[in-house]
Design a protein around this motif. Structure first.
Motif, PDB file in Angstrom:
ATOM      1  N   ASP A  81      24.573  33.357  17.051  1.00 49.69           N
ATOM      2  CA  ASP A  81      24.875  32.151  17.838  1.00 49.69           C
ATOM      3  C   ASP A  81      25.561  32.520  19.158  1.00 49.69           C
ATOM      4  O   ASP A  81      25.317  31.907  20.198  1.00 49.69           O
ATOM      5  N   GLU A  82      26.408  33.552  19.090  1.00 45.18           N
ATOM      6  CA  GLU A  82      27.110  34.003  20.307  1.00 45.18           C
ATOM      7  C   GLU A  82      26.097  34.549  21.327  1.00 45.18           C
ATOM      8  O   GLU A  82      26.257  34.355  22.533  1.00 45.18           O
ATOM      9  N   ARG A  84      23.130  33.483  21.783  1.00 43.97           N
ATOM     10  CA  ARG A  84      22.515  32.326  22.450  1.00 43.97           C
ATOM     11  C   ARG A  84      23.454  31.796  23.535  1.00 43.97           C
ATOM     12  O   ARG A  84      23.010  31.404  24.612  1.00 43.97           O
ATOM     13  N   ARG A  85      24.744  31.815  23.248  1.00 40.14           N
ATOM     14  CA  ARG A  85      25.724  31.368  24.245  1.00 40.14           C
ATOM     15  C   ARG A  85      25.716  32.292  25.470  1.00 40.14           C
ATOM     16  O   ARG A  85      25.936  31.845  26.588  1.00 40.14           O
ATOM     17  N   GLU A  88      22.828  31.341  27.503  1.00 32.26           N
ATOM     18  CA  GLU A  88      23.175  30.065  28.154  1.00 32.26           C
ATOM     19  C   GLU A  88      24.006  30.315  29.417  1.00 32.26           C
ATOM     20  O   GLU A  88      23.697  29.789  30.489  1.00 32.26           O
ATOM     21  N   ARG A  89      25.044  31.158  29.262  1.00 31.43           N
ATOM     22  CA  ARG A  89      25.912  31.445  30.425  1.00 31.43           C
ATOM     23  C   ARG A  89      25.156  32.221  31.496  1.00 31.43           C
ATOM     24  O   ARG A  89      25.277  31.951  32.681  1.00 31.43           O
ATOM     25  N   TRP A  96      23.525  25.067  25.126  1.00 36.91           N
ATOM     26  CA  TRP A  96      22.897  26.133  24.346  1.00 36.91           C
ATOM     27  C   TRP A  96      21.649  25.633  23.610  1.00 36.91           C
ATOM     28  O   TRP A  96      20.768  26.409  23.267  1.00 36.91           O
TER      29      TRP A  96
END
Ligand code: PMP
Length: 417
Positions: A81-82, A84-85, A88-89, A96
């Motif tokens: 999940d991190e 994906r973040r 996103e950033r 996200w």
């Protein structure tokens, strides 16, 4: 520190030799010679941080994600999940949930073609692309067009290898249902005016996909500023592992689209009387993903951000200028793609020598370049060619690599002319 100061500091600290040490493969040999890797447009090599991230997941953090109650699965899920973040950033997405993990850019384009565009197409409708597209941004559109009686129309490219924007605009018609163009050409290196392209699409109310497979590793990408409908790229060209790609799409589109593939994870509830879909992005991520690959893509983004994409762009621009001047001294060399706005690709032909022969001769000197049509047959046809040779650069290349290329090309020219 403000942005300008950060960039200035990075420029001062950009140390290509230190960066090279981070890439173990660059210390290996090819044909008994030190490897000169000039094929980053096909795929970049991987830094130690990415290799270690992959190994570490399998050694210490691996379990299937989003299913297990136990600690290991939860840890793997959190790392996934991190990642994906981080994506996103990296592309400045709003949310996200707009980041869908795919196998590669190719799959991301197929997903949009089948789940977004196909339903909008009828007989006589058109999808507008350009002559400089990679096959990945042609064939998926042809497949849905054929099924619906629609057609794919290609905007022309100038002799310098630039998109003819006026002709492009003229080709936007009431029948146009989708626009799909490449940001940076993998053959010409041309950086297309994507802001103008997206602006034209919007002015005509047509959804637009931007193929950023050759953009994310060379220039800053801000999906909110660009405001396209979809953007796709592959992890393996961004110093990450192969097997992971990204589709960014506006949440409203993704929400409204049907799933791409059916299976586990993409459902909310399954019964024989009817099945409902999970929320985005999971609706498009059927089955177990490339868990370690996705986590390692996060490590690749960390690597790029640590150096700074602006510093990478500056370094590559210097190499491109140096390389352009150097190889043009080779007798009989014709450069394909001379747009003023260009990323780090040098595609060329050499009088009297087949690109295949050039590639083989350079291989003997330990120099890896790409030869062939580079998955852009229509573009080669446009330039009256069936094949070309391509040297492409990444963060780890040096002027020494270009000197080696130039020296070898002089030798090949001498043999064939
Ligand atoms: N578009 C462009 C411009 C490319 O250069 C490539 C890869 N050569 C692709 C799409 C497809 O990428 P992948 O093979 O990773 O799906």
């Amino acid at each position: 520190m403000n942005d300008a100061a950060t960039i200035a500091t990075r420029a001062e600290t950009f140390d290509v030799e230190a960066i090279r040490v981070e890439f173990p493969i660059l210390a290996t040999e090819m044909q008994g010679r030190p490897l000169v890797y000039l094929d980053s447009a096909a795929s970049t090599q991987k830094p130690r941080a990415v290799i270690d991230a992959l190994a570490r997941v399998y050694e210490a953090d691996y379990a299937n994600i989003h299913r297990g109650i136990y600690d290991l699965s939860q840890r793997a899920s959190a790392m996934h999940d991190e990642a994906r973040r981080k994506v996103e950033r990296f592309i400045n997405a709003r949310d996200w949930r707009e980041i869908v993990f795919t196998r590669n850019a190719t799959e991301a384009i197929n997903l949009v073609a089948q789940c977004f565009t196909a339903a909008k197409l009828g007989p006589g409708d058109e999808i507008l692309v350009s002559e400089m597209e990679h096959h990945a941004n042609i064939v998926p559109w042809q497949m849905i067009a054929e099924a619906k009686g629609a057609k794919v129309v290609a905007a022309p490219v100038t002799d310098a290898g630039e998109l003819d924007l006026e002709a492009f605009e003229r080709l936007i018609k009431p029948e146009t249902r989708m626009i799909a163009t490449v940001w940076v050409s993998n053959v010409l290196g041309t950086i297309n005016p994507v802001t103008e392209i997206v602006g034209l699409a919007k002015a005509h109310g047509i959804p637009v996909l931007i193929d950023a497979a050759q953009a994310v590793q060379h220039l800053p990408v801000d999906v909110q500023t660009l405001d396209a409908d979809f953007i796709v790229f592959s992890g393996h060209k961004l110093y990450g592992p192969s097997g992971v790609g990204v589709l960014w799409g506006k949440a409203a589109h993704l929400d409204a689209m049907p799933p791409y593939q059916g299976g586990g994870d993409m459902i909310e509830r399954v019964s024989f009387s009817g099945t409902t879909w999970n929320e985005i992005p999971f609706k498009f991520e059927a089955g177990t993903p490339d868990i370690a690959g996705i986590i390692a893509l996060g490590a690749a983004i960390d690597f790029v951000e640590r150096i700074g994409i602006e510093a990478i762009a500056r370094h590559e621009a210097e190499l491109l200028g140096y390389g352009t001047r150097a190889i043009q001294q080779v007798p009989g060399l014709r450069l394909i793609g001379t747009a003023p706005e260009k990323a780090s690709v040098l595609t060329f032909t050499l009088e009297g020598a087949h690109p295949q022969d050039i590639g083989m001769m350079l291989d003997l000197d330990g120099i890896a370049i790409r030869t062939g049509h580079h998955c852009a047959m229509p573009l080669h046809e446009r330039f009256g060619l069936s094949a070309s040779a391509r040297a492409s650069f990444g963060v780890y290349n040096t002027t020494g690599d270009i000197d080696a290329l130039t020296k070898s090309l002089h030798r090949v020219a001498g043999m064939f002319q």
